[in-house]
Design an enzyme around this catalytic site. Structure first.
Site, PDB file in Angstrom:
ATOM      1  N   GLY A  60       0.859  -1.184   0.000  1.00 30.77           N
ATOM      2  CA  GLY A  60       0.000   0.000   0.000  1.00 30.77           C
ATOM      3  C   GLY A  60       0.893   1.231   0.000  1.00 30.77           C
ATOM      4  N   ALA A  61       0.565   2.198  -0.864  1.00 32.55           N
ATOM      5  CA  ALA A  61       1.480   3.314  -1.112  1.00 32.55           C
ATOM      6  C   ALA A  61       1.891   4.077   0.156  1.00 32.55           C
ATOM      7  CB  ALA A  61       0.851   4.250  -2.150  1.00 32.55           C
ATOM      8  N   ARG A  96      10.346  -1.124  -4.627  1.00 33.03           N
ATOM      9  CA  ARG A  96       9.096  -1.157  -5.411  1.00 33.03           C
ATOM     10  C   ARG A  96       9.005   0.168  -6.178  1.00 33.03           C
ATOM     11  NH1 ARG A  96       3.600  -3.244  -3.092  1.00 33.03           N
ATOM     12  NH2 ARG A  96       3.308  -3.742  -5.288  1.00 33.03           N
ATOM     13  N   GLN A 210      -5.786  -8.733  -2.838  1.00 33.53           N
ATOM     14  CA  GLN A 210      -5.800  -7.788  -1.705  1.00 33.53           C
ATOM     15  C   GLN A 210      -7.226  -7.427  -1.293  1.00 33.53           C
ATOM     16  OE1 GLN A 210      -3.843  -7.467  -4.398  1.00 33.53           O
ATOM     17  NE2 GLN A 210      -1.965  -6.355  -3.980  1.00 33.53           N
ATOM     18  N   ASP A 251      -1.549   4.866  -6.135  1.00 30.27           N
ATOM     19  CA  ASP A 251      -0.125   4.681  -5.850  1.00 30.27           C
ATOM     20  C   ASP A 251       0.719   5.838  -6.358  1.00 30.27           C
ATOM     21  OD1 ASP A 251      -1.430   1.865  -6.056  1.00 30.27           O
ATOM     22  OD2 ASP A 251       0.326   1.707  -4.757  1.00 30.27           O
ATOM     23  N   ASN A 261      -3.018   3.139 -10.155  1.00 37.07           N
ATOM     24  CA  ASN A 261      -3.488   2.323  -9.027  1.00 37.07           C
ATOM     25  C   ASN A 261      -3.443   0.855  -9.450  1.00 37.07           C
ATOM     26  OD1 ASN A 261      -4.551   2.158  -6.321  1.00 37.07           O
ATOM     27  ND2 ASN A 261      -6.512   1.581  -7.198  1.00 37.07           N
ATOM     28  N   LYS A 262      -3.849  -0.010  -8.548  1.00 39.93           N
ATOM     29  CA  LYS A 262      -3.769  -1.454  -8.772  1.00 39.93           C
ATOM     30  C   LYS A 262      -4.369  -1.862 -10.115  1.00 39.93           C
ATOM     31  CE  LYS A 262      -2.134  -3.897  -6.705  1.00 39.93           C
ATOM     32  NZ  LYS A 262      -0.739  -4.341  -6.979  1.00 39.93           N
TER      33      LYS A 262
HETATM   34  O1  MRU Z   1       0.560  -3.857  -4.666  1.00 42.60           O
HETATM   35  P1  MRU Z   1      -0.053  -3.183  -3.478  1.00 42.60           P
HETATM   36  O2  MRU Z   1      -0.903  -4.080  -2.655  1.00 42.60           O
HETATM   37  O3  MRU Z   1       0.953  -2.415  -2.673  1.00 42.60           O
HETATM   38  O4  MRU Z   1      -1.014  -2.112  -4.144  1.00 42.60           O
HETATM   39  C1  MRU Z   1      -1.754  -1.247  -3.357  1.00 42.60           C
HETATM   40  C2  MRU Z   1      -2.732  -0.472  -4.115  1.00 42.60           C
HETATM   41  O5  MRU Z   1      -2.757  -0.448  -5.320  1.00 42.60           O
HETATM   42  C3  MRU Z   1      -3.633   0.367  -3.328  1.00 42.60           C
HETATM   43  O6  MRU Z   1      -4.878   0.477  -3.953  1.00 42.60           O
HETATM   44  C4  MRU Z   1      -3.028   1.729  -3.221  1.00 42.60           C
HETATM   45  O7  MRU Z   1      -1.745   1.673  -2.692  1.00 42.60           O
HETATM   46  C5  MRU Z   1      -3.903   2.595  -2.466  1.00 42.60           C
HETATM   47  S1  MRU Z   1      -3.234   3.116  -1.013  1.00 42.60           S
HETATM   48  C6  MRU Z   1      -4.095   3.271   0.298  1.00 42.60           C
END
Ligand code: MRU
Length: 368
Positions: A60-61, A96, A210, A251, A261-262
Protein backbone atom coordinates in the site's frame (compact mmCIF):
# COMPACT_ATOMS: atom_id res chain seq x y z
CA UNK A 1 -8.19 0.65 13.83
CA UNK A 2 -9.31 -2.29 15.88
CA UNK A 3 -8.59 -6.00 15.60
CA UNK A 4 -10.81 -8.05 17.89
CA UNK A 5 -11.47 -4.85 19.83
CA UNK A 6 -7.77 -3.92 20.26
CA UNK A 7 -6.26 -0.84 18.58
CA UNK A 8 -3.50 -1.49 16.08
CA UNK A 9 -1.49 0.40 13.53
CA UNK A 10 0.24 -1.33 10.63
CA UNK A 11 3.73 -0.22 11.68
CA UNK A 12 5.37 1.13 14.82
CA UNK A 13 8.78 1.32 16.42
CA UNK A 14 10.00 0.37 19.86
CA UNK A 15 12.98 1.71 21.72
CA UNK A 16 14.66 -0.47 24.33
CA UNK A 17 14.46 0.23 28.04
CA UNK A 18 17.08 3.00 27.83
CA UNK A 19 15.54 4.73 24.81
CA UNK A 20 18.50 3.45 22.82
CA UNK A 21 18.22 4.55 19.18
CA UNK A 22 20.98 2.09 18.29
CA UNK A 23 18.84 -0.90 19.27
CA UNK A 24 15.37 0.33 18.36
CA UNK A 25 13.29 -2.00 16.20
CA UNK A 26 10.29 -1.65 13.92
CA UNK A 27 7.27 -3.93 14.07
CA UNK A 28 4.78 -4.60 11.29
CA UNK A 29 1.68 -6.67 10.69
CA UNK A 30 2.72 -9.35 8.17
CA UNK A 31 0.10 -8.81 5.47
CA UNK A 32 1.10 -11.88 3.45
CA UNK A 33 -0.51 -14.05 6.15
CA UNK A 34 -3.89 -12.30 6.34
CA UNK A 35 -6.72 -13.18 6.56
CA UNK A 36 -5.63 -16.63 7.72
CA UNK A 37 -3.23 -15.57 10.47
CA UNK A 38 -2.50 -12.35 12.32
CA UNK A 39 1.21 -12.08 13.07
CA UNK A 40 3.40 -9.19 14.09
CA UNK A 41 6.90 -9.31 12.62
CA UNK A 42 9.99 -7.64 14.05
CA UNK A 43 12.14 -5.74 11.53
CA UNK A 44 15.60 -4.93 12.84
CA UNK A 45 17.72 -4.16 9.78
CA UNK A 46 17.64 -2.33 6.46
CA UNK A 47 17.79 -5.67 4.65
CA UNK A 48 14.76 -7.00 6.52
CA UNK A 49 12.81 -3.83 5.69
CA UNK A 50 13.70 -4.03 1.99
CA UNK A 51 12.57 -7.67 1.99
CA UNK A 52 9.32 -6.78 3.79
CA UNK A 53 8.55 -4.17 1.12
CA UNK A 54 9.51 -6.40 -1.83
CA UNK A 55 7.58 -9.42 -0.59
CA UNK A 56 4.62 -7.22 0.36
CA UNK A 57 4.59 -8.02 4.06
CA UNK A 58 4.02 -4.29 4.11
CA UNK A 59 2.24 -2.84 1.09
CA UNK A 60 0.00 0.00 0.00
CA UNK A 61 1.48 3.31 -1.11
CA UNK A 62 1.39 5.32 2.14
CA UNK A 63 2.56 2.39 4.25
CA UNK A 64 5.57 1.59 2.08
CA UNK A 65 6.56 5.26 2.29
CA UNK A 66 6.55 5.09 6.08
CA UNK A 67 8.29 1.69 6.00
CA UNK A 68 11.06 3.16 3.83
CA UNK A 69 11.52 6.06 6.27
CA UNK A 70 11.95 3.58 9.11
CA UNK A 71 14.26 1.54 6.86
CA UNK A 72 16.57 4.57 6.66
CA UNK A 73 16.65 4.81 10.46
CA UNK A 74 17.47 1.10 10.74
CA UNK A 75 20.27 1.49 8.18
CA UNK A 76 21.90 4.27 10.19
CA UNK A 77 22.10 2.02 13.25
CA UNK A 78 24.91 0.18 11.50
CA UNK A 79 26.67 3.15 9.91
CA UNK A 80 25.55 6.79 9.72
CA UNK A 81 28.21 7.85 7.21
CA UNK A 82 27.36 9.36 3.81
CA UNK A 83 28.24 6.31 1.71
CA UNK A 84 26.14 3.86 3.72
CA UNK A 85 23.22 6.28 3.99
CA UNK A 86 23.13 6.81 0.21
CA UNK A 87 23.45 3.09 -0.47
CA UNK A 88 20.53 2.43 1.90
CA UNK A 89 18.40 5.03 0.12
CA UNK A 90 19.16 3.37 -3.23
CA UNK A 91 18.17 -0.07 -1.97
CA UNK A 92 14.90 1.26 -0.59
CA UNK A 93 14.13 3.21 -3.78
CA UNK A 94 14.68 0.05 -5.84
CA UNK A 95 12.39 -2.10 -3.69
CA UNK A 96 9.10 -1.16 -5.41
CA UNK A 97 8.81 1.31 -8.29
CA UNK A 98 5.22 2.53 -8.64
CA UNK A 99 4.12 4.14 -5.38
CA UNK A 100 5.72 7.58 -5.26
CA UNK A 101 5.25 7.76 -1.48
CA UNK A 102 8.35 5.60 -1.12
CA UNK A 103 10.53 8.05 -3.07
CA UNK A 104 8.94 11.00 -1.28
CA UNK A 105 9.75 9.53 2.15
CA UNK A 106 13.34 8.58 1.28
CA UNK A 107 14.01 12.03 -0.18
CA UNK A 108 12.55 13.70 2.89
CA UNK A 109 14.77 11.56 5.14
CA UNK A 110 17.87 12.46 3.09
CA UNK A 111 16.99 16.16 3.13
CA UNK A 112 16.77 16.05 6.93
CA UNK A 113 19.85 13.88 7.52
CA UNK A 114 22.43 14.93 4.94
CA UNK A 115 23.17 18.36 6.48
CA UNK A 116 23.85 16.75 9.88
CA UNK A 117 27.17 15.37 11.10
CA UNK A 118 27.14 11.57 11.19
CA UNK A 119 26.90 11.24 15.01
CA UNK A 120 23.72 13.36 15.06
CA UNK A 121 21.97 11.43 12.33
CA UNK A 122 20.60 8.35 14.06
CA UNK A 123 18.36 10.06 16.61
CA UNK A 124 17.27 12.56 13.94
CA UNK A 125 16.38 9.66 11.63
CA UNK A 126 14.09 8.04 14.20
CA UNK A 127 12.47 11.41 14.92
CA UNK A 128 11.89 12.14 11.22
CA UNK A 129 10.52 8.66 10.45
CA UNK A 130 8.18 8.98 13.42
CA UNK A 131 7.03 12.39 12.21
CA UNK A 132 6.31 10.98 8.73
CA UNK A 133 4.35 8.13 10.33
CA UNK A 134 2.28 10.42 12.54
CA UNK A 135 1.62 12.92 9.74
CA UNK A 136 0.35 10.13 7.50
CA UNK A 137 -2.30 9.26 10.09
CA UNK A 138 -3.47 12.89 10.22
CA UNK A 139 -3.67 13.07 6.40
CA UNK A 140 -5.77 9.93 6.24
CA UNK A 141 -8.10 11.12 8.97
CA UNK A 142 -8.67 14.33 7.00
CA UNK A 143 -9.38 12.32 3.82
CA UNK A 144 -11.96 10.40 5.83
CA UNK A 145 -13.74 13.56 6.94
CA UNK A 146 -13.80 15.12 3.45
CA UNK A 147 -14.96 11.84 1.93
CA UNK A 148 -17.65 11.55 4.58
CA UNK A 149 -19.23 14.79 3.35
CA UNK A 150 -19.16 13.45 -0.20
CA UNK A 151 -20.85 10.22 0.87
CA UNK A 152 -23.46 12.22 2.80
CA UNK A 153 -24.23 14.25 -0.31
CA UNK A 154 -24.51 11.14 -2.50
CA UNK A 155 -26.87 9.59 0.02
CA UNK A 156 -29.01 12.73 0.10
CA UNK A 157 -29.27 12.71 -3.71
CA UNK A 158 -30.17 9.03 -3.76
CA UNK A 159 -32.25 8.67 -0.65
CA UNK A 160 -35.94 8.72 -0.71
CA UNK A 161 -35.58 7.24 2.76
CA UNK A 162 -33.50 4.49 4.28
CA UNK A 163 -31.56 3.52 1.17
CA UNK A 164 -28.12 1.99 1.28
CA UNK A 165 -25.25 3.61 -0.63
CA UNK A 166 -23.34 0.94 -2.56
CA UNK A 167 -19.64 1.71 -2.99
CA UNK A 168 -17.34 -0.39 -5.15
CA UNK A 169 -13.65 -0.50 -4.24
CA UNK A 170 -10.62 -2.19 -5.77
CA UNK A 171 -7.51 -3.65 -4.13
CA UNK A 172 -6.89 -2.62 -0.52
CA UNK A 173 -6.86 1.07 0.27
CA UNK A 174 -7.82 0.67 3.89
CA UNK A 175 -5.87 1.08 7.09
CA UNK A 176 -3.70 -1.90 6.17
CA UNK A 177 -2.39 0.07 3.17
CA UNK A 178 -1.60 3.10 5.33
CA UNK A 179 -0.63 3.50 8.97
CA UNK A 180 -4.21 3.90 10.16
CA UNK A 181 -7.67 4.73 8.72
CA UNK A 182 -6.84 4.18 5.04
CA UNK A 183 -7.40 6.31 1.97
CA UNK A 184 -10.43 5.01 0.04
CA UNK A 185 -11.76 3.20 3.11
CA UNK A 186 -11.29 6.16 5.49
CA UNK A 187 -14.50 7.88 4.26
CA UNK A 188 -16.31 4.55 4.43
CA UNK A 189 -15.28 4.00 8.06
CA UNK A 190 -16.26 7.59 8.86
CA UNK A 191 -19.65 7.10 7.20
CA UNK A 192 -20.27 3.80 8.97
CA UNK A 193 -19.26 5.30 12.32
CA UNK A 194 -21.63 8.24 11.66
CA UNK A 195 -24.49 5.77 11.28
CA UNK A 196 -24.85 6.10 7.50
CA UNK A 197 -25.98 3.01 5.62
CA UNK A 198 -23.11 2.00 3.35
CA UNK A 199 -22.39 -1.32 1.69
CA UNK A 200 -19.10 -2.08 -0.06
CA UNK A 201 -18.61 -4.20 -3.16
CA UNK A 202 -15.08 -5.54 -2.73
CA UNK A 203 -13.23 -6.54 -5.92
CA UNK A 204 -11.20 -9.66 -5.11
CA UNK A 205 -8.23 -8.05 -6.96
CA UNK A 206 -6.32 -10.82 -8.64
CA UNK A 207 -3.60 -11.89 -8.68
CA UNK A 208 -2.75 -11.23 -5.02
CA UNK A 209 -6.32 -10.86 -3.87
CA UNK A 210 -5.80 -7.79 -1.71
CA UNK A 211 -9.56 -7.15 -1.89
CA UNK A 212 -10.68 -10.64 -0.86
CA UNK A 213 -7.91 -11.13 1.70
CA UNK A 214 -7.32 -7.68 3.18
CA UNK A 215 -10.18 -5.28 2.40
CA UNK A 216 -12.84 -7.84 3.28
CA UNK A 217 -10.96 -8.71 6.48
CA UNK A 218 -10.57 -5.16 7.72
CA UNK A 219 -14.13 -4.16 6.78
CA UNK A 220 -15.33 -7.24 8.65
CA UNK A 221 -13.26 -6.33 11.72
CA UNK A 222 -14.95 -2.92 11.73
CA UNK A 223 -18.45 -4.29 11.07
CA UNK A 224 -18.93 -2.59 7.70
CA UNK A 225 -21.39 -4.52 5.47
CA UNK A 226 -19.57 -5.77 2.37
CA UNK A 227 -19.69 -8.38 -0.37
CA UNK A 228 -16.65 -9.78 -2.20
CA UNK A 229 -17.09 -9.99 -5.97
CA UNK A 230 -14.93 -11.25 -8.80
CA UNK A 231 -12.91 -8.61 -10.58
CA UNK A 232 -15.13 -8.94 -13.64
CA UNK A 233 -18.45 -8.35 -11.86
CA UNK A 234 -18.29 -4.57 -11.38
CA UNK A 235 -19.43 -3.59 -14.89
CA UNK A 236 -22.46 -5.84 -14.67
CA UNK A 237 -23.40 -4.44 -11.27
CA UNK A 238 -23.09 -0.88 -12.60
CA UNK A 239 -25.32 -1.67 -15.59
CA UNK A 240 -27.99 -2.76 -13.12
CA UNK A 241 -27.72 0.35 -10.89
CA UNK A 242 -26.17 -1.59 -8.02
CA UNK A 243 -23.16 0.71 -7.65
CA UNK A 244 -23.59 4.35 -6.55
CA UNK A 245 -19.93 5.25 -6.40
CA UNK A 246 -16.51 3.79 -7.20
CA UNK A 247 -13.92 4.73 -4.58
CA UNK A 248 -10.30 3.62 -4.93
CA UNK A 249 -6.89 4.57 -3.57
CA UNK A 250 -3.83 5.41 -5.64
CA UNK A 251 -0.13 4.68 -5.85
CA UNK A 252 0.93 7.67 -7.91
CA UNK A 253 -1.18 10.56 -9.24
CA UNK A 254 0.17 13.09 -11.74
CA UNK A 255 -0.24 16.83 -11.27
CA UNK A 256 -2.83 16.59 -14.04
CA UNK A 257 -4.91 14.03 -12.14
CA UNK A 258 -4.07 10.76 -13.93
CA UNK A 259 -4.45 7.99 -11.34
CA UNK A 260 -1.99 5.09 -11.13
CA UNK A 261 -3.49 2.32 -9.03
CA UNK A 262 -3.77 -1.45 -8.77
CA UNK A 263 -4.18 -3.30 -12.07
CA UNK A 264 -7.85 -3.39 -13.05
CA UNK A 265 -8.71 0.07 -11.75
CA UNK A 266 -8.83 1.45 -15.31
CA UNK A 267 -11.47 -1.09 -16.35
CA UNK A 268 -13.63 -0.06 -13.39
CA UNK A 269 -13.27 3.58 -14.39
CA UNK A 270 -14.32 2.78 -17.97
CA UNK A 271 -17.39 0.91 -16.76
CA UNK A 272 -18.22 3.70 -14.32
CA UNK A 273 -17.93 6.31 -17.09
CA UNK A 274 -20.19 4.32 -19.39
CA UNK A 275 -22.82 3.98 -16.66
CA UNK A 276 -22.59 7.53 -15.21
CA UNK A 277 -21.34 6.17 -11.88
CA UNK A 278 -19.09 8.71 -10.09
CA UNK A 279 -15.47 7.52 -9.86
CA UNK A 280 -13.35 8.95 -7.04
CA UNK A 281 -9.75 8.34 -5.98
CA UNK A 282 -8.73 9.09 -2.38
CA UNK A 283 -5.09 9.82 -1.63
CA UNK A 284 -2.81 11.94 0.55
CA UNK A 285 -0.60 14.56 -1.11
CA UNK A 286 2.34 12.22 -0.52
CA UNK A 287 0.93 10.17 -3.43
CA UNK A 288 1.02 13.07 -5.92
CA UNK A 289 3.99 13.22 -8.28
CA UNK A 290 4.16 16.94 -9.06
CA UNK A 291 6.78 16.36 -11.75
CA UNK A 292 4.54 14.18 -13.91
CA UNK A 293 1.89 15.34 -16.37
CA UNK A 294 1.24 12.20 -18.46
CA UNK A 295 0.46 9.21 -16.26
CA UNK A 296 0.10 6.72 -19.08
CA UNK A 297 3.61 7.29 -20.36
CA UNK A 298 5.42 8.40 -17.23
CA UNK A 299 4.19 6.35 -14.24
CA UNK A 300 6.48 3.31 -13.86
CA UNK A 301 4.43 0.13 -13.75
CA UNK A 302 5.79 -2.65 -11.57
CA UNK A 303 6.01 -6.05 -13.29
CA UNK A 304 5.71 -8.74 -10.64
CA UNK A 305 6.49 -12.45 -10.77
CA UNK A 306 4.37 -14.65 -13.03
CA UNK A 307 4.05 -16.98 -10.04
CA UNK A 308 1.57 -14.51 -8.58
CA UNK A 309 -0.78 -15.37 -11.47
CA UNK A 310 -0.10 -19.10 -11.43
CA UNK A 311 -0.23 -19.80 -7.70
CA UNK A 312 -3.27 -19.36 -5.48
CA UNK A 313 -3.15 -19.83 -1.72
CA UNK A 314 -6.16 -20.58 0.45
CA UNK A 315 -7.49 -22.60 3.34
CA UNK A 316 -8.51 -26.22 2.81
CA UNK A 317 -11.63 -27.65 4.42
CA UNK A 318 -9.27 -29.31 6.93
CA UNK A 319 -8.12 -25.86 8.04
CA UNK A 320 -4.63 -26.14 6.59
CA UNK A 321 -3.28 -23.59 4.13
CA UNK A 322 -2.40 -24.82 0.65
CA UNK A 323 -0.92 -23.24 -2.45
CA UNK A 324 -2.02 -24.63 -5.80
CA UNK A 325 -0.98 -23.97 -9.38
CA UNK A 326 -3.97 -23.14 -11.60
CA UNK A 327 -2.18 -22.94 -14.97
CA UNK A 328 -1.67 -25.68 -17.54
CA UNK A 329 1.92 -26.88 -17.70
CA UNK A 330 3.82 -24.78 -20.22
CA UNK A 331 1.53 -21.72 -20.20
CA UNK A 332 3.28 -18.42 -19.67
CA UNK A 333 1.87 -15.79 -17.31
CA UNK A 334 2.55 -12.09 -16.81
CA UNK A 335 1.71 -9.76 -13.96
CA UNK A 336 1.68 -6.01 -14.60
CA UNK A 337 0.73 -4.82 -11.12
CA UNK A 338 -0.69 -1.33 -11.78
CA UNK A 339 -2.51 0.62 -14.46
CA UNK A 340 -3.30 4.26 -15.14
CA UNK A 341 -6.78 5.77 -15.21
CA UNK A 342 -6.69 8.98 -17.26
CA UNK A 343 -7.99 12.11 -15.52
CA UNK A 344 -10.87 12.36 -18.01
CA UNK A 345 -12.43 9.26 -16.40
CA UNK A 346 -12.02 10.55 -12.83
CA UNK A 347 -14.95 12.44 -11.31
CA UNK A 348 -12.98 13.73 -8.36
CA UNK A 349 -9.96 13.32 -6.11
CA UNK A 350 -10.25 13.30 -2.32
CA UNK A 351 -7.16 14.57 -0.52
CA UNK A 352 -6.47 16.04 2.91
CA UNK A 353 -7.35 19.42 1.38
CA UNK A 354 -10.84 18.36 0.28
CA UNK A 355 -12.55 17.04 -2.84
CA UNK A 356 -11.57 18.49 -6.21
CA UNK A 357 -11.72 17.77 -9.92
CA UNK A 358 -8.57 15.98 -11.13
CA UNK A 359 -7.42 19.09 -12.98
CA UNK A 360 -7.61 21.21 -9.81
CA UNK A 361 -4.86 19.50 -7.81
CA UNK A 362 -2.36 22.25 -8.57
CA UNK A 363 -4.79 24.94 -7.46
CA UNK A 364 -5.90 23.16 -4.29
CA UNK A 365 -2.26 22.67 -3.20
CA UNK A 366 -1.28 26.13 -4.46
CA UNK A 367 1.49 24.81 -6.68
CA UNK A 368 2.55 26.42 -9.91
O1 MRU B 1 0.56 -3.86 -4.67
P1 MRU B 1 -0.05 -3.18 -3.48
O2 MRU B 1 -0.90 -4.08 -2.65
O3 MRU B 1 0.95 -2.41 -2.67
O4 MRU B 1 -1.01 -2.11 -4.14
C1 MRU B 1 -1.75 -1.25 -3.36
C2 MRU B 1 -2.73 -0.47 -4.11
O5 MRU B 1 -2.76 -0.45 -5.32
C3 MRU B 1 -3.63 0.37 -3.33
O6 MRU B 1 -4.88 0.48 -3.95
C4 MRU B 1 -3.03 1.73 -3.22
O7 MRU B 1 -1.74 1.67 -2.69
C5 MRU B 1 -3.90 2.60 -2.47
S1 MRU B 1 -3.23 3.12 -1.01
C6 MRU B 1 -4.09 3.27 0.30
Amino acid sequence: MKINGKNFRTIWHTFGAESDAKNAIVEIIDQTLLPHAFEVKCISSLEAMVTAIKTMQVRGAPLIGVAAAYGMALALQRDAGDAHMLQASKELLASRPTAVNLRWAVERMLARLQPLAAPARLSAAWAEATAICEEEVVLNQAIGQHGLKLIQSLISIKATGGQILNILTHCNAGWLATVDWGTALAPIYAAHDAGLAVHVWVDETRPRNQGASLTAWELGQHGVPHTVITDNAGGHLMQHSKVDMVLVGADRVTRTGDVGNKIGTYLKALAAFDNQVPFYAALPSTTIDWAMTDGLHEIPIEERSADEVALVTGRLATGELATVNILPAGSKAASPAFDVTPARLVTGIITERGVCAPGQLLAIFEKT
